[in-house]
Enzyme design. Structure first.
Site, PDB file in Angstrom:
ATOM      1  N   HIS A  42      28.410  40.190  29.686  1.00 10.45           N
ATOM      2  CA  HIS A  42      28.608  41.422  29.905  1.00 10.45           C
ATOM      3  C   HIS A  42      29.954  40.761  31.133  1.00 10.45           C
ATOM      4  CE1 HIS A  42      26.079  43.813  27.825  1.00 10.45           C
ATOM      5  NE2 HIS A  42      27.035  43.201  27.342  1.00 10.45           N
ATOM      6  N   TYR A  43      30.217  40.083  31.672  1.00 10.56           N
ATOM      7  CA  TYR A  43      31.203  39.850  32.732  1.00 10.56           C
ATOM      8  C   TYR A  43      32.311  40.615  33.693  1.00 10.56           C
ATOM      9  CZ  TYR A  43      33.539  37.826  29.008  1.00 10.56           C
ATOM     10  OH  TYR A  43      34.833  37.800  27.800  1.00 10.56           O
TER      11      TYR A  43
END
Ligand SMILES: Cc1cc2nc3c(=O)[nH]c(=O)nc-3n(C[C@H](O)[C@H](O)[C@H](O)COP(=O)(O)OP(=O)(O)OC[C@H]3O[C@@H](n4cnc5c(N)ncnc54)[C@H](O)[C@@H]3O)c2cc1C
Ligand SMILES: *[C@@H]1O[C@H](CO)[C@@H](O)[C@H](O)[C@H]1NC(C)=O
Ligand SMILES: *[C@@H]1O[C@H](CO)[C@@H](O)[C@H](O)[C@H]1NC(C)=O
Ligand SMILES: *[C@@H]1O[C@H](CO)[C@@H](O)[C@H](O)[C@H]1NC(C)=O
Length: 538
Positions: free
Chosen positions: A477-478
């Site tokens: 989920h960067y």
């Protein structure tokens, strides 16, 4: 022409007619391969050029095409080329397939040493992800510098959901997890809900009841005009500027041939290449910190110190457990959320990165051994630690940039991880989880951890903190790199230049709720609608 040849000719014509009139996916009729685009500059300029056919780019291009001509450029291929991504059973491939530079999975390792992944395919990371769908939490819309029109946000989510979201029927493992979370104090029971809510819920899934993936390419099937042209295997390597105004893009096809395309006077270019791709392209185009650009001899269009800054990744913490009985592969269907926005999810019979390579062959054979693997993971939404992204090559967009996320450099992040792991410890002590324990020679039942076991003494901050640091992996989920308020304004326009916006996960300072995909696609729809309204009322 001989009879038989004639018959074959007719047959082939018939086949091709029936294929033409009933394509598997309607959008395929406006998808072209860059290799088939003539190498000179395209004759007609476009109203909009969208770079990156991903989770945000597809809904955005679809929306803009209602009233304007749009060119959507995607470096990856069309999904039909990689049938395994189209079904739930292929989920494991995301962790086992090699990255040959052409396939749908691009692998990268951050400087923190954590293996990571992004999509290289039409539909973007939504075509390779775990498929869990959940809207953002309230706090996401209250911070972050955007004055959201909440009615349009709502409509945007609905538009997304009618196209890609299904309600999963819970597998036995997900049902057990749900019970364990309620027993372990992650209440209340919220039933099925697409919104972000404190407690335990079943969320949406982009896998339908047959296990087929309905990723962001599905939005392209909603196009009703002839306004959209999608070009795949088109790697954009530079945005072209005239002074401080974006005018076009330069891209190359898979044979290395270069192409250009331009926008009309009132047109715009929108960058939707994701949290790694969008900052990378701004830098390659000469927008970024002057010291970095100069060190690579890149011509500077605009000194913008924040491009590639504020990169963060939500650390994934948790455990891998061997079960003494078989379980089918399940994707994420249930999530537990605490009051401080820490989330717990789980997958079964799934290969996570934290497993040492020597274990890599376990899951495919585990059914015949009647063993299975479950992964219970946690994430917290608000990450304090930030890092940065820098180019690794000033000429080759195919070389992944160098990224560092600096996991746990902020003490608050470590404290959230410690707290979250204790909750996972509580979940393992519930009545429901007794069933996954195995007895040792003395008959004592325990959890069989695969990889690093949870510390015996979960009350010890130091030990639990060390576990966090030692086992950190990613939830993929960067985000960040082109933050609202730093690189783009509240309307997603790149500050300091004209006719250029960034619309994707790179603009987020916080991860929206349990999982980002819902909000990334909603954003594409939302900004598209706002741009149409703005332009049509001008
Ligand atoms: C393994 C994995 C599991 C995940 N699980 C979930 C989940 O269960 N639920 C959830 O909500 N989220 C999940 N996520 C996260 C979610 O998928 C991403 O946050 C989201 O898809 C990002 O969307 P984006 O539009 O910002 O980028 P992307 O969807 O990655 O789109 C970017 C697109 O731009 C293209 N591109 C990049 N550079 C160029 C260039 N130079 N020229 C042309 N095209 C270019 C890329 O090929 C890509 O198609 C997961 C992610 C991964 C990787
Ligand atoms: C925009 O497109 C819609 C749908 O095709 C159409 O109904 C509408 O009239 C168009 N608006 C303008 C101003 O062209
Ligand atoms: C595994 O379990 C199945 C039933 O679930 C059984 O038919 C099979 O024989 C078992 N295999 C082994 C190796 O024990
Ligand atoms: C590019 O990455 C390689 C290793 O992946 C590294 O050795 C090299 O220093 C990097 N170059 C730049 C310019 O960052």
């Amino acid at each position: 022409m001989k009879h038989s040849t004639m018959a074959t000719f007719l047959l082939l014509t018939l086949i091709s007619i029936s294929v033409d009139t009933k394509p598997i996916n309607p959008y395929m009729k406006f998808v072209h391969n860059a290799n088939n685009i003539p190498d000179h500059q395209e004759q007609q300029p476009y109203d909009y050029i969208v770079i990156g056919g991903g989770t945000a780019g597809c809904p955005l291009a679809t929306t803009l095409s209602t009233n304007f001509t749009v060119l959507l450029l995607e470096r990856g291929s069309e999904p039909t080329k990689f049938p395994s991504v189209l079904n739930k059973q292929g989920l494991l491939n995301a962790f086992t397939d090699d990255d040959d530079g052409k396939g749908p999975y691009e692998r990268f390792v951050s400087e923190d040493g954590v293996e990571n992944l992004r999509g290289r395919i039409l539909g973007g990371s939504s075509m390779i992800n775990a498929g869990f769908y959940s809207r953002a939490h309230r706090e996401f819309f209250e911070s972050g510098g955007v004055e959201w029109e909440m009615e349009m946000v709502e409509k945007g989510y609905e538009w997304v959901e009618e196209t890609v979201v299904s309600r999963p029927s819970l597998s036995s493992w997900q049902a057990a997890l749900r019970r364990a979370m309620l027993e372990g104090g992650v209440g209340p029971d919220n039933g099925f809900d697409l919104r972000s809510v404190v407690g335990t819920k079943t969320g949406g899934s982009i896998f339908d009841e047959h296990g087929n993936r309905r990723g962001a390419v599905e939005f392209l099937n909603k196009v009703e005009s002839n306004n959209l042209k999608v070009v795949v295997e088109a790697s954009v390597h530079r945005i072209i500027f005239s002074g401080l105004s974006a005018t076009g893009v330069s891209y190359s096809d898979s044979k290395g041939k270069s192409h250009t395309a331009y926008i009309r006077k009132k047109g715009e270019i929108i960058l939707s290449a994701g949290a790694i791709g969008s900052p990378q392209l701004l830098l390659l185009s000469g927008i970024g910190p002057i010291s970095h650009l100069s060190s690579l001899n890149l011509p500077v269009v605009l000194h913008q110190p924040h491009v590639g800054e504020f990169m963060s990744d939500n650390p994934r913490f948790g455990v891998n457990i061997m079960l003494p009985f078989p379980l089918p592969t399940t994707t994420v269907e249930v999530v537990g959320t605490t009051e401080t926005n820490t989330h717990f999810e789980s997958l079964s019979n799934f290969l996570p990165f934290s497993i040492p390579p020597s274990f890599a062959l376990l899951p495919p054979h585990s059914t015949s051994l009647n063993l299975s693997l479950v992964v219970i993971s946690g994430k917290f939404s608000k990450v304090g630690s930030v890092g940065s992204l820098r180019l690794n090559s000033s000429t080759d967009v195919r070389r992944s940039p160098t990224v560092r996320f600096n996991y746990f450099t902020q003490p608050e992040d470590l404290a959230q991880c410690v707290k979250g792991l204790r909750k996972i410890g509580d979940l393992l002590n519930t009545q429901t989880m007794e069933k996954i324990k195995t007895a040792d020679l003395e008959g004592k039942k325990r959890v069989q951890f695969l990889g690093v076991p949870l510390p015996e003494n979960m009350a010890d901050d130091g030990l639990v903190g060390e576990f966090c640091r030692k086992t950190v992996t990613t939830f993929w989920h960067y985000h960040g790199g082109c933050l609202v308020g730093k690189v783009v304004d509240g309307n997603y326009r790149v500050v300091g230049v004209e006719k250029l916006r960034v619309v994707d996960g790179s603009t987020f300072s916080d991860s929206p709720g349990t999982n980002p995909m819902a909000t990334v696609s909603m954003l594409g729809r939302y900004v598209g609608l706002k741009m149409l309204r703005e332009r049509l009322s001008a």
